[in-house]
Design a protein around this motif. Structure first.
Motif, PDB file in Angstrom:
ATOM      1  N   GLU A  68       0.839  -1.192   0.000  1.00  0.00           N
ATOM      2  CA  GLU A  68       0.000   0.000   0.000  1.00  0.00           C
ATOM      3  C   GLU A  68       0.880   1.251   0.000  1.00  0.00           C
TER       4      GLU A  68
ATOM      5  N   LEU B 130      -1.400   1.255  -4.988  1.00  0.00           N
ATOM      6  CA  LEU B 130      -0.592   0.086  -4.693  1.00  0.00           C
ATOM      7  C   LEU B 130       0.685   0.093  -5.513  1.00  0.00           C
TER       8      LEU B 130
ATOM      9  N   PHE C  70      -8.130   4.086  -2.214  1.00  0.00           N
ATOM     10  CA  PHE C  70      -8.694   3.399  -1.060  1.00  0.00           C
ATOM     11  C   PHE C  70     -10.085   3.945  -0.725  1.00  0.00           C
TER      12      PHE C  70
ATOM     13  N   LEU D  72      -3.616  -5.656   3.399  1.00  0.00           N
ATOM     14  CA  LEU D  72      -3.744  -6.409   2.158  1.00  0.00           C
ATOM     15  C   LEU D  72      -3.674  -7.894   2.468  1.00  0.00           C
TER      16      LEU D  72
ATOM     17  N   LEU E 132      -8.700  -6.238   0.601  1.00  0.00           N
ATOM     18  CA  LEU E 132      -8.333  -5.143   1.498  1.00  0.00           C
ATOM     19  C   LEU E 132      -9.260  -5.205   2.697  1.00  0.00           C
TER      20      LEU E 132
END
Length: 438
Positions: A292, A299, A316, A325, A335
């Motif tokens: 992340e 990502l 996100f 993750l 997630l």
């Protein structure tokens, strides 16, 4: 490769008696309320013959008795009123002539943790872990199923308990074969477990097979500094790789390095582009490593086959407080995190990455009763990890474990108390005797 003084290459590092007392039996001392393991050759009667002296009845009037043996689900046992004849004694000389390949095929299907019990039967079975024929059959049978491995140090003594999800039982595995510097649990894959630690000022990494009690230290990295690691096992060619991500050490940027057991050395790959990582947690699925990032938002993905990094602009969800993750089967990437600004409005949710649309899609929410029991305070920390579409949640303060099956959409608590150690490290684990450390 580690030197001879640092490596134990055989399963004889722990005696049979020690494995029988600690590795085979459940963790009874620390978990007195656990479910007892299934007993081999138990006394439960499965014959259609009823109790002695009872009256014969027709099948339509047979008496049904419900029993609940320890460690098993409820079963229905039909009994008839015919007298029971004494059991026929098994002839030792006949069973001693059981063909070797048939015996190995039978034992290969016994749950791995119960093999330690059977080793005390005779010398022949005691040496079974070194039998290549048995290991060949064992490699061909389906996996025992997922387990949870918990590792901690009690007065500098390594401790390990394994919870078998299929058997719903805790087992203690002796871990005193590890060196003192092995402190951080990196993870597990394909029956192997990876640890790292500082031996003085030197950063070291090792892999081990807890069932066979074998381990070895990996060679030092080209840029040997402490950093994040992840291990992946390829069972098709019986090899494994350890990935050391790029990192910053002082004013130097450390490149990504990959250890390959087939060549027994680390190779230097690309330096990860300058990003602001928002989590130290990683996930590996479909030959890709994901991290992340906050800047740029999304990502970072590392392709193991090409050795290059690339950015995925997957934004996100809004009001995400903390995210983990989690790798699923095949290409599925999840997630997991809390949503909400205040404790009364918080909830735990699970999203899945839509690779085509490059966006997170919500697939599940933790029911409020589980969320309140797992995290009583808004500031409590939790850990989250997964394997094969199973996601496990552990709370640092509550000492509880919660399991979620993505496919079945079922939430369930993890029985026992081995997760209650505040300094315990947990990961999924697949017990396998045929997993090689070379």
């Amino acid at each position: 490769m580690g030197g001879a003084g640092e490596s134990s290459e055989s399963g004889s590092g722990v005696s049979n008696s020690q494995l029988t007392k600690t590795g085979a039996f459940p963790d009874e001392e620390s978990c007195p309320k656990q479910v007892s393991p299934i007993r081999v050759g138990g006394s439960r009667t499965t014959s259609p013959l009823g109790s002695v002296g009872s009256r014969n009845t027709s099948p339509s009037r047979q008496k049904v008795i419900k029993t609940k043996p320890r460690g098993l689900d409820e079963e229905t046992l039909a009994t008839f009123g015919k007298a029971i004849h004494p059991d026929v004694q098994m002839e030792d000389n006949i069973w001693a002539m059981l063909p070797e390949d048939l015996l190995n095929e039978i034992l290969a299907r016994v749950p791995p943790f119960m093999i330690f019990r059977l080793r005390s039967v005779c010398k022949r079975w005691n040496s079974i872990l070194q039998d290549n024929s048995f290991l060949k059959f064992h490699s061909q049978v389906p996996s025992h199923g997922p387990c949870l491995l918990t590792f901690w140090k009690n007065s500098q003594t390594p401790q390990c308990s394994v919870f078998s999800l299929p058997l719903k039982t805790w087992y203690r595995i002796p871990f005193n074969f590890l060196p003192q510097w092995a402190f951080w649990l990196v993870g597990s894959s394909g029956g192997l477990v990876c640890f790292s630690g500082l031996d003085g000022l030197t950063f070291k990494t090792l892999v081990c097979n807890p069932l066979t009690q074998t381990w070895r230290t990996l060679p030092s990295m080209n840029y040997n500094q402490q950093r994040q690691l992840i291990m992946v096992v390829d069972r098709t060619d019986k090899s494994f790789k350890v990935i050391a991500t790029s990192d910053i050490y002082g004013d130097k940027s450390l490149p990504t390095e990959v250890y390959d057991s087939k060549i027994d050395k680390w190779t230097v790959h690309q330096i990860m582009p300058a990003v602001n990582l928002c989590s130290s947690k990683m996930a590996y699925c479909d030959s890709r490593l994901y991290l992340e990032t906050l800047s740029p938002l999304g990502l970072m993905m590392y392709r193991l086959d090409s050795g290059y990094w690339e950015h995925i602009p997957a934004k996100f969800p809004r009001s995400l407080l903390d995210g983990y993750l989690v790798a699923g089967t095949q290409k599925r990437l999840f997630l997991v995190g809390r949503i909400g600004l205040y404790s009364t409005l918080q909830s735990m949710r699970i999203w899945e990455l839509d690779h085509a649309k490059i966006m997170w899609v919500e697939i599940s929410r933790m029911p409020p009763k589980y969320f309140r029991a797992l995290l009583r305070l808004s500031a409590e920390r939790f850990e989250c990890f997964g394997q094969d579409n199973l996601i496990c949640f552990t709370s640092w303060n509550q000492g509880k474990g919660l399991l979620y099956d993505v496919d079945k959409k079922v939430w369930s608590w993890i029985a026992g108390c081995a997760l209650q150690s505040y300094n315990s490290q947990v990961c999924f684990y697949e017990p396998r005797f045929d997993a090689s450390i070379h």
